[in-house]
Design a protein around this motif. Structure first.
Motif, PDB file in Angstrom:
ATOM      1  N   ASP A 189       0.827  -1.208   0.000  1.00  0.00           N
ATOM      2  CA  ASP A 189       0.000   0.000   0.000  1.00  0.00           C
ATOM      3  C   ASP A 189       0.863   1.260   0.000  1.00  0.00           C
ATOM      4  O   ASP A 189       1.081   1.877   1.048  1.00  0.00           O
ATOM      5  CB  ASP A 189      -0.918  -0.011   1.229  1.00  0.00           C
ATOM      6  CG  ASP A 189      -2.037   1.015   1.146  1.00  0.00           C
ATOM      7  OD1 ASP A 189      -1.922   1.942   0.327  1.00  0.00           O
ATOM      8  OD2 ASP A 189      -3.011   0.880   1.898  1.00  0.00           O
ATOM      9  N   PRO A 190       1.371   1.686  -1.165  1.00  0.00           N
ATOM     10  CA  PRO A 190       2.225   2.878  -1.205  1.00  0.00           C
ATOM     11  C   PRO A 190       1.496   4.157  -0.797  1.00  0.00           C
ATOM     12  O   PRO A 190       2.126   5.105  -0.314  1.00  0.00           O
ATOM     13  CB  PRO A 190       2.679   2.938  -2.666  1.00  0.00           C
ATOM     14  CG  PRO A 190       1.664   2.153  -3.428  1.00  0.00           C
ATOM     15  CD  PRO A 190       1.194   1.085  -2.488  1.00  0.00           C
ATOM     16  N   ALA A 191       0.172   4.179  -0.959  1.00  0.00           N
ATOM     17  CA  ALA A 191      -0.576   5.382  -0.590  1.00  0.00           C
ATOM     18  C   ALA A 191      -0.477   5.673   0.895  1.00  0.00           C
ATOM     19  O   ALA A 191      -0.604   6.829   1.322  1.00  0.00           O
ATOM     20  CB  ALA A 191      -2.039   5.222  -0.997  1.00  0.00           C
ATOM     21  N   ARG A 192      -0.243   4.641   1.702  1.00  0.00           N
ATOM     22  CA  ARG A 192      -0.106   4.844   3.146  1.00  0.00           C
ATOM     23  C   ARG A 192       1.335   4.641   3.602  1.00  0.00           C
ATOM     24  O   ARG A 192       1.613   4.332   4.763  1.00  0.00           O
ATOM     25  CB  ARG A 192      -1.053   3.909   3.897  1.00  0.00           C
ATOM     26  CG  ARG A 192      -2.506   4.359   3.781  1.00  0.00           C
ATOM     27  CD  ARG A 192      -3.422   3.656   4.750  1.00  0.00           C
ATOM     28  NE  ARG A 192      -3.967   2.430   4.183  1.00  0.00           N
ATOM     29  CZ  ARG A 192      -4.968   1.734   4.741  1.00  0.00           C
ATOM     30  NH1 ARG A 192      -5.502   2.134   5.885  1.00  0.00           N
ATOM     31  NH2 ARG A 192      -5.430   0.641   4.166  1.00  0.00           N
ATOM     32  N   GLY A 193       2.255   4.803   2.670  1.00  0.00           N
ATOM     33  CA  GLY A 193       3.670   4.716   3.024  1.00  0.00           C
ATOM     34  C   GLY A 193       4.259   3.341   2.938  1.00  0.00           C
ATOM     35  O   GLY A 193       5.384   3.108   3.381  1.00  0.00           O
ATOM     36  N   GLY A 194       3.524   2.418   2.358  1.00  0.00           N
ATOM     37  CA  GLY A 194       4.031   1.055   2.231  1.00  0.00           C
ATOM     38  C   GLY A 194       3.444   0.143   3.298  1.00  0.00           C
ATOM     39  O   GLY A 194       2.645   0.553   4.147  1.00  0.00           O
ATOM     40  N   GLY A 195       3.865  -1.111   3.234  1.00  0.00           N
ATOM     41  CA  GLY A 195       3.352  -2.107   4.155  1.00  0.00           C
ATOM     42  C   GLY A 195       2.155  -2.848   3.592  1.00  0.00           C
ATOM     43  O   GLY A 195       1.500  -2.409   2.643  1.00  0.00           O
ATOM     44  N   VAL A 196       1.907  -4.008   4.186  1.00  0.00           N
ATOM     45  CA  VAL A 196       0.764  -4.861   3.836  1.00  0.00           C
ATOM     46  C   VAL A 196      -0.144  -4.928   5.052  1.00  0.00           C
ATOM     47  O   VAL A 196       0.324  -5.159   6.173  1.00  0.00           O
ATOM     48  CB  VAL A 196       1.252  -6.274   3.448  1.00  0.00           C
ATOM     49  CG1 VAL A 196       0.104  -7.263   3.369  1.00  0.00           C
ATOM     50  CG2 VAL A 196       2.009  -6.227   2.127  1.00  0.00           C
TER      51      VAL A 196
END
Length: 386
Positions: free
Chosen positions: A149-156
């Motif tokens: 989720d790049p829109a929230r800075g990355g991470g799953v």
């Protein structure tokens, strides 16, 4: 017949042949107590999640997707250690039953669940040639890769639609993607975990963070440390970049300080927690076997990781119960195992999606899988001369 093992010593390191024998016994206990055909379907086997089992468990109304993924992983360990047609057939049967029982195919709504299954199926295909899981791997890889989720800075996120981005989802997802050839994404995920979830004081990996609020949930669990250790060790092999080796060194020291007692991995209870210490043991073995480098630090780290595995396995074996000639492992490897009685006191699935402990944690298949997993890890490090 139930008896307590007389073995108490932790100093001796039995040879790999002895750990192989103990792994065989742990496997046999799971097979006899837990494995059953799914709904009578030929060519299927699935793990009954409690022993002694409730009726609900016997008919697989309760089955726990991610526990079964680790059952596959343990079955792969056994087949890799001593390949037999029966073991290879068992891996395929459990994978087949997993897909059938999941009703909707291979995937579900939890990224951590799907990552654990992807890891197990990839190993089954790569090391044992179980080609029928290829469709599952394709479906799982698509879900896991697309969850970033790049829109929230990355991470799953932990599950589809969740604002919670945690180590139990990101660690195994990164390992799965790395082994499926998505090296750049796996490295991106490792960097995200280190920047976002590492506690700057203890160097342990925190559970997770809510995004975009930034609220951190700070419990530290053994399996969160395990998946990051394994991920960083494998990235060190694939990339040769020193930051991954350095992160292993730093986290391994934190694990030794905070996650072990007398060199033995701390227990996580029953229910889902029953798998936590076993997962750390698995990935400590990965560090011991895979961490690259001949400098004094890397050599010491490989030996330290192996030493924790061996001490944990020695303690778990010494504290087991022998029930009808088969081992029953304790949920805390430093304490004597307790015999579950009757069919009451079963754990349950919470509204949040986690599984609670049974009244006696030893009845949970998760606890027994951790014991089997630990025996296989001890064989691996001892066979490597560590």
């Amino acid at each position: 017949m139930t008896s307590r093992s007389p073995e108490t010593g932790r100093d001796a390191a039995p040879p790999s042949a002895l750990w192989s024998q103990r792994s065989d016994m742990a496997e046999a206990a799971i097979v006899s107590r837990h494995l059953r055909a799914l709904w009578g379907c030929p060519g299927t086997e699935l793990g009954v999640v409690g022993w002694p089992a409730t009726r609900r468990e016997r008919v697989f109304a309760s089955w726990h997707y991610w526990w079964q993924a680790h059952l596959i992983d343990c079955a792969v360990d056994a087949a890799n250690r001593v390949p037999t047609p029966q073991r290879r057939k068992r891996i395929a049967a459990i994978a087949r039953a997993h897909r059938i029982r999941n009703i909707t195919g291979w995937t579900n709504n939890y990224y951590d669940d799907m990552a654990w299954l992807a890891i197990a199926l990839e190993r089954a295909e790569r090391t044992q040639g179980i080609t029928e899981v290829r469709g599952g791997l394709v479906a799982l890889e698509k879900e896991l890769y697309g969850a970033w989720d790049p829109a929230r800075g990355g991470g799953v996120p932990w599950r589809i639609g969740s604002d919670y981005f945690n180590a139990p989802a990101n660690g195994p997802t990164a390992i799965a993607l790395l082994r499926l050839g998505r090296h750049a994404r796996a490295q991106e995920m490792a960097d995200w975990i280190d920047a976002t979830l590492r506690d700057k004081e203890s160097d342990l990996i925190l559970d997770g963070i809510h995004l975009p609020s930034g609220e951190v949930e700070s419990p530290t669990f053994t399996y969160c440390q395990g998946v990051v250790l394994g991920l960083e060790a494998e990235l060190a092999v694939h990339t040769g970049e020193p930051r991954h080796t350095e992160r292993v060194h730093r986290l391994l020291a934190a694990v030794e300080e905070y996650m072990t007692t007398d060199g033995v991995i701390n227990g996580g209870g029953g229910g889902d927690g029953g798998l936590f210490n076993g997962i750390l043991a698995r990935y400590l073995a990965v560090v011991a076997l895979m961490l690259p480098g001949d400098d004094q630090q890397q050599v010491a780290d490989r030996r330290a990781a192996a030493a924790i595995v061996r001490a944990s396995a020695t303690a778990a074996w010494a504290n087991r119960l022998d029930v009808e000639g088969e081992p029953l492992f304790g949920h805390d490897w430093n304490k004597p195992a307790q015999l579950p009685g009757g069919r009451s006191g079963a754990g349950y699935l919470t509204a949040g999606g986690s599984v609670t402990s049974s009244r006696v944690p030893e009845r949970d298949m998760s606890v027994q899988l951790s014991g089997w997993l630990l025996m296989e890890a001890a064989f691996q490090v001892s066979a490597a001369g560590l």
